[in-house]
Design an enzyme around this catalytic site. Sequence first.
Site, PDB file in Angstrom:
ATOM      1  CE  LYS A  81      93.757   6.155 -25.240  1.00 50.49           C
ATOM      2  NZ  LYS A  81      93.093   7.479 -25.211  1.00 50.49           N
ATOM      3  CB  SER A 156      94.956   9.305 -22.614  1.00 53.82           C
ATOM      4  OG  SER A 156      93.714   9.119 -23.276  1.00 53.82           O
ATOM      5  CB  SER A 180      92.547  11.317 -25.293  1.00 55.39           C
ATOM      6  OG  SER A 180      92.578  11.640 -23.933  1.00 55.39           O
TER       7      SER A 180
END
Length: 466
Positions: A81, A156, A180
Amino acid sequence: MNQELDFMSALDTRAAIARKEVSPVEVVQRALVRMEETEPRLNAFAARTPELALTAAREAEQAVMKGAPLGILHGLPVSVKDLITVAGEPCSFGSRTLADNLAQVDAPATERIKAAGACIIGKTTTSEFGCKAVGDSPLTGITRNPWDLTRTPGGSSAGAAASVAAGVSALALGTDGGGSLRIPASMTNLFGIKAQFGRVPVFPASATPTLAHVGPLTRTVRDSALLLQAIAGYDPRDPFSVAGAVPDFLAACDKPVKGMRIAWSPTLGYAKPLPEVVEIAERAARTFEEMGCTLELVENVMDDPSELWMAEFYAGVGTRLQNVLRDQPDLIDSAVSDVLAGALDQTLDEYYAKVFARYDFREKMRQFFDRYDLLLTPTIPVPAPEIGVNVPPEVAGRNIVSWVFYTYPFNLTGQPAASAPAGMTKDGLPVGLQIVGPMHGECAIFRAAAALEEARPWAGRRPRGV
């Protein structure tokens, strides 16, 4: 063999590599091809790193041919990520304010997956600074859900979830400061776990250092256990990291669940979920009764701690960004800047009152788990919203994270929590079951999640959007 690799588990792929049935180079090349096939529709990657991946794959192949010891992630493609640093590669945090930023060092998790033989194929998209529960940012645009391209994969860790669900790689590293990992896992039919706070060290320091976690997103429970095994353990750069031996997460997956004491709470006492979501999650929860567990309905577990979470999370991010918010506010996602401005309005007295209230809340939850081995809830109150929506209309009145209701409480407490697939809505959208363990109780979660996966297999489902 090539297309068969797309949805093969990491454990099966690793075994095939060790048996010389497929080479790490072939595995990585297929992942890169699958990325190219899906990226025009999904937009899951903020940056692609094919040379980094292929260099690692060639080294992994040489080790196999020489008969050298193989790492636990040997030759496996992994995405990272874009809130986690990979030395020399872009790290933009989903923000135009850092569009040209290159990371100077590897994060501990990145360092460890490299050492374990993994091949990093790219940096996946995130909402700006991880501040939203949906998957878009001003820098990278909209990331789409492979189960329905008109829907978000959640945030996220948006690109991580979308790419794993679409068969680009079996393993992805995401982050979780308020849900997330678990939110996108729920929206994309994946398993995602944030371990005990500090189990996976975080460095460079997060803007939200007492809430931040790094963890896996995978299609199977055991693949998450494998990846977590590789990245867990003390690191002196993170003062919160847990010292001592790392539990054997893979072994925990083989332990029976009979006799476990489990609480089921459809709302925690304050959430407002859709009835269909509760029905699907409860059916999954009831599976544990069939496996010999005690399942007890607990309607009121806690009062909503959203204000405690917002005081910590948005104040931290807002403080890091206060110069940009003052001088270049147009560069920031307006939905994010609105909540950041409000968080910085609190006085020192107000902030510390919430800090101490958080300690009281954490102790209350510690005592709750004196009575139960696990707590089950829906992961989020609604299926994946349509793209472009920050707060689903079904939960109007909440902000860009508090609408998820169920996930952020357990960042405040630091205890481990996961999302496992529970079933599908009548419209074919995934629903997740949140599995919360006691402090340092990841093994209880893996034990339960693996049993649920065996009883109600989910990895065979394929998304229709890609």
